[in-house]
Motif scaffolding. Structure first.
Motif, PDB file in Angstrom:
ATOM      1  N   CYS A  15       0.843  -1.200   0.000  1.00  0.00           N
ATOM      2  CA  CYS A  15       0.000   0.000   0.000  1.00  0.00           C
ATOM      3  C   CYS A  15       0.880   1.253   0.000  1.00  0.00           C
ATOM      4  CB  CYS A  15      -0.904  -0.054   1.222  1.00  0.00           C
ATOM      5  SG  CYS A  15      -1.531   1.541   1.746  1.00  0.00           S
ATOM      6  N   HIS A  28       0.157   4.278   0.996  1.00  0.00           N
ATOM      7  CA  HIS A  28       0.078   5.044   2.249  1.00  0.00           C
ATOM      8  C   HIS A  28       0.938   4.404   3.333  1.00  0.00           C
ATOM      9  CE1 HIS A  28      -2.748   8.227   1.383  1.00  0.00           C
ATOM     10  NE2 HIS A  28      -3.447   7.375   0.665  1.00  0.00           N
ATOM     11  N   CYS A  29       0.949   3.066   3.385  1.00  0.00           N
ATOM     12  CA  CYS A  29       1.798   2.379   4.374  1.00  0.00           C
ATOM     13  C   CYS A  29       3.262   2.715   4.091  1.00  0.00           C
ATOM     14  CB  CYS A  29       1.594   0.869   4.308  1.00  0.00           C
ATOM     15  SG  CYS A  29       0.042   0.322   5.048  1.00  0.00           S
ATOM     16  N   HIS A  40      -2.673  -0.726   8.333  1.00  0.00           N
ATOM     17  CA  HIS A  40      -3.359  -0.632   7.046  1.00  0.00           C
ATOM     18  C   HIS A  40      -4.856  -0.865   7.249  1.00  0.00           C
ATOM     19  CE1 HIS A  40      -4.052  -0.739   2.812  1.00  0.00           C
ATOM     20  NE2 HIS A  40      -4.757  -1.842   2.981  1.00  0.00           N
ATOM     21  N   HIS A  95      -6.443   2.883   2.062  1.00  0.00           N
ATOM     22  CA  HIS A  95      -5.955   3.212   3.405  1.00  0.00           C
ATOM     23  C   HIS A  95      -6.613   4.533   3.813  1.00  0.00           C
ATOM     24  CE1 HIS A  95      -2.173   2.891   6.117  1.00  0.00           C
ATOM     25  NE2 HIS A  95      -2.968   3.777   6.666  1.00  0.00           N
TER      26      HIS A  95
END
Ligand SMILES: [Zn+2]
Ligand SMILES: [Zn+2]
Length: 352
Positions: free
Chosen positions: A215, A217-218, A259, A312
């Motif tokens: 991901c 955003h992660c 997440h 996310h």
């Protein structure tokens, strides 16, 4: 040509990893952070006796009444008389002037010449907090937690309504940020359609996930935690960051470290941590920029029944420091006159 390597280029075009947007960040001639402070903003507050929200009986019958977190819900019934307790702290009412209406039956697309249209079916609600002038930045921790409880509760209820595919939760503060009534309130709009901005952010997140098996955003969380240069605040569950490709000066995101695709599934413990992140972000912003107008809004996976595990969720706080003119309107690109790294450093050092 730059005279030497030390000299900064006047500005940078920065690429937003997920949405794929480009933003312009003025670096060379960037403004000093405290020059963004509001100069004695004239806040028009009408007296309480004329305020629509202080006189809550003038509104449509409530859908939810909270008394310090003790919530009571009521089905939609515009005729019903509901006795409002004196000690209410948050009330949710149907929007009296909704852009989307629950009673516009049917989603059938019709034609008008070349063009297509349908009734703006949807649900629009207003979340009113009790105090006439007390802004979120002045809320106590438990008052923010209560507000988050109400957001989640209404979100979960609105998901059950027919044809609802996306729910938008947002808060406008200050006339410049579109708050037409100064009494603090948030809005929730549940709609059958997913707007192009959300669609872009969803497909960007999915593409990133498919391509990298991770991901975005992660990954950004990881990098922001390591570098710390854009990090404003961190607790066990959340990060407050001025994003690398901030769309506005002093933009902040509040993102869960885990997440999590669906905001509506937030646990009570996570909400406590989220309340703390909001508390710190709003107080520091208020102090650093002297009560700026702003919008904050939720970005979360749609509730359309499809799988959005790649997404996310996060909140964006976007202060209104500039005015959109021709360039911004025609391109959607805002020229941000402070580097997010400098904005983060400035906001972080504010004592609250
Ligand atoms: Zn009021
Ligand atoms: Zn993630």
């Amino acid at each position: 040509m730059l005279k030497n390597k030390e000299e900064k280029f006047p500005s940078e075009l920065r690429f937003a990893l997920i949405s794929g947007d480009w933003v312009v960040i003025a670096t060379g001639r960037a403004r000093k952070p405290d020059s963004f402070k509001q100069e004695q903003r004239i806040i028009e507050t009408i007296p309480k006796k004329d305020c629509f929200f202080c006189n809550i009986e003038t509104q449509l019958p409530p859908i939810l009444i909270s008394r310090k977190g003790k919530m009571e819900e009521y089905p939609y019934d515009y005729e019903k008389k509901i006795k409002i307790p004196k000690d209410w702290t948050i009330i949710v009412v149907p929007n009296k002037y909704p852009a989307f209406s629950r009673y516009s039956e049917g989603l059938d697309i019709r034609k008008r010449g070349l063009h297509s249209y349908m009734n703006a079916y949807g649900v629009a609600e207003v979340v009113i907090t009790r105090h006439h002038t007390k802004q979120i930045s002045q809320f106590k921790l438990e008052e923010i937690k209560e507000l988050l409880d109400v957001y989640q509760d209404r979100y979960v209820e609105l998901m059950k309504e027919p044809h609802i595919n996306y729910i938008s939760v947002f808060h406008n503060h200050g006339k410049e940020a579109g708050a037409s009534i100064s009494h603090p309130h948030s809005q929730i709009i549940a709609a059958p359609v997913i707007d192009p901005k959300v669609k872009r952010s969803l497909s960007g997140a999915k593409d990133y996930f498919d391509h990298n098996k991770k991901c975005g955003h992660c990954e950004m969380n990881e990098s922001d935690r390591k570098s710390k240069e854009r990090l404003v605040f961190e607790n066990e569950e959340f990060l407050v960051v001025c994003p690398f490709a901030s769309k506005t000066a002093f933009e902040m995101s509040i993102t869960p470290k885990q997440h999590l695709p669906y905001f509506e599934r937030i646990t009570d413990d996570q909400k406590r941590h989220l309340a703390e992140a909001f508390f710190v972000a709003m107080r520091k912003l208020d102090k650093g920029l002297a009560d700026p107008p702003y919008n904050f809004y939720l970005q979360t996976a749609p509730c359309d029944g499809r799988n959005h595990d790649y997404y996310h969720w996060h909140w964006i706080i976007s202060p209104k420091t500039g005015t959109w003119a021709g360039f911004e309107m025609s391109t959607g690109i805002e020229i941000s006159t402070i580097e997010p790294e400098k904005a983060a450093e400035y906001i972080k050092k504010q004592t609250i």
